[in-house]
Structure formats: structure tokens, C-alpha cells
Design a protein around this motif. Structure first.
Motif, PDB file in Angstrom:
ATOM      1  N   ALA A 121      34.408  42.759  45.793  1.00  0.00           N
ATOM      2  CA  ALA A 121      35.219  44.208  45.640  1.00  0.00           C
ATOM      3  C   ALA A 121      36.160  43.844  44.387  1.00  0.00           C
ATOM      4  O   ALA A 121      36.533  44.531  43.719  1.00  0.00           O
ATOM      5  CB  ALA A 121      35.654  44.540  46.811  1.00  0.00           C
ATOM      6  N   ALA A 122      36.641  42.528  44.277  1.00  0.00           N
ATOM      7  CA  ALA A 122      37.686  42.289  43.190  1.00  0.00           C
ATOM      8  C   ALA A 122      37.087  42.453  42.007  1.00  0.00           C
ATOM      9  O   ALA A 122      38.154  42.554  40.915  1.00  0.00           O
ATOM     10  CB  ALA A 122      38.401  40.736  43.649  1.00  0.00           C
ATOM     11  N   LEU A 123      35.793  42.100  42.000  1.00  0.00           N
ATOM     12  CA  LEU A 123      35.112  42.384  40.446  1.00  0.00           C
ATOM     13  C   LEU A 123      35.266  43.796  39.842  1.00  0.00           C
ATOM     14  O   LEU A 123      35.530  43.822  38.535  1.00  0.00           O
ATOM     15  CB  LEU A 123      33.570  42.098  40.476  1.00  0.00           C
ATOM     16  CG  LEU A 123      33.280  40.799  40.911  1.00  0.00           C
ATOM     17  CD1 LEU A 123      31.817  40.577  41.147  1.00  0.00           C
ATOM     18  CD2 LEU A 123      33.520  39.782  39.588  1.00  0.00           C
ATOM     19  N   ILE A 124      35.407  44.616  40.720  1.00  0.00           N
ATOM     20  CA  ILE A 124      35.653  46.182  39.989  1.00  0.00           C
ATOM     21  C   ILE A 124      36.771  46.438  38.963  1.00  0.00           C
ATOM     22  O   ILE A 124      36.777  46.734  37.908  1.00  0.00           O
ATOM     23  CB  ILE A 124      35.515  47.174  41.038  1.00  0.00           C
ATOM     24  CG1 ILE A 124      34.182  47.120  41.845  1.00  0.00           C
ATOM     25  CG2 ILE A 124      35.562  48.482  40.500  1.00  0.00           C
ATOM     26  CD1 ILE A 124      32.834  47.197  41.034  1.00  0.00           C
ATOM     27  N   PRO A 125      38.067  45.878  39.501  1.00  0.00           N
ATOM     28  CA  PRO A 125      39.052  46.160  38.895  1.00  0.00           C
ATOM     29  C   PRO A 125      39.132  45.173  37.504  1.00  0.00           C
ATOM     30  O   PRO A 125      39.923  45.441  36.502  1.00  0.00           O
ATOM     31  CB  PRO A 125      40.250  45.937  39.767  1.00  0.00           C
ATOM     32  CG  PRO A 125      40.026  45.479  40.953  1.00  0.00           C
ATOM     33  CD  PRO A 125      38.493  45.567  41.057  1.00  0.00           C
ATOM     34  N   LEU A 126      38.675  44.126  37.861  1.00  0.00           N
ATOM     35  CA  LEU A 126      38.390  42.971  36.669  1.00  0.00           C
ATOM     36  C   LEU A 126      37.616  43.455  35.646  1.00  0.00           C
ATOM     37  O   LEU A 126      38.091  43.244  34.507  1.00  0.00           O
ATOM     38  CB  LEU A 126      37.866  41.542  37.225  1.00  0.00           C
ATOM     39  CG  LEU A 126      38.697  40.888  38.073  1.00  0.00           C
ATOM     40  CD1 LEU A 126      38.141  39.729  38.590  1.00  0.00           C
ATOM     41  CD2 LEU A 126      40.172  40.639  37.636  1.00  0.00           C
TER      42      LEU A 126
END
Length: 99
Positions: free
Chosen positions: A60-65
Motif C-alpha cells: 500500500a505504501a507504493l501508491i503515495p510513492l
């Protein structure tokens, strides 16, 4: 989890950023957000491109990245999990132990 992020940036959008003198700021902002272990910049498919190795807490951390790469730079983005040689050896040892 270590991920390889490769992006090919839209030429027209990035030309506008260069013309406005904001490319150094944009790159610095991207580096601050992604916090890569390694970063390489080069021509990719006739466009500006880069590859970065980043560590993310979870998927899920990929989305804002990566979202700013799509919305602000019109980039084509690929994200692939990757391992160090030591991590590969650990995984292979676990595979062997299961057999």
C-alpha cells in the motif's frame, strides 16, 4: 520490501518543467519522497527515464510513492520486487529446506 521503480517520463510535461527551471527541484522532491538506495537517470524509449531501488513498508505504501509520477509527470511506471544476492541465497536455502 525492496522494489525496483522504473519510469519513463512524458517528454512534453518534462520539457515544460525544464523550461520553467524546475527540474532540479522536481528531481530533489522525487528523491526525498522515494528515498532510494540507488538512483540512475538515462534516456528510456526516447524519453527521460530513471530506475530507482526503494524500500517500501508494504504494498500500500507504493501508491503515495508512484502516484505523483503519473499525475505530475505523465510517466509510464513499472514496479518490480527485487532482492539482493544475500536475500536470494536465503530464499534458495529456504526452498532447499522445504524439499
Amino acid at each position: 520490501m525492496r522494489m525496483l521503480v522504473q519510469a519513463s517520463i512524458d517528454t512534453e510535461r518534462s520539457n515544460a518543467v525544464v523550461a520553467a527551471g524546475k527540474m532540479p527541484e522536481s528531481v530533489e522532491q522525487m528523491l526525498n519522497i522515494l528515498k532510494p538506495e540507488a538512483a540512475y537517470f538515462y534516456p528510456l524509449h526516447g524519453r527521460r527515464g530513471f530506475t530507482m531501488v526503494v524500500d517500501v513498508a508494504d504494498e500500500a505504501a507504493l501508491i503515495p510513492l508512484v502516484e505523483p509520477l503519473w499525475t505530475e509527470m505523465g510517466a509510464d511506471v513499472e514496479v518490480v520486487p527485487c532482492l539482493t544476492a544475500q536475500e536470494l541465497q536465503t530464499g534458495l536455502a529456504r526452498l532447499t529446506a522445504q524439499s
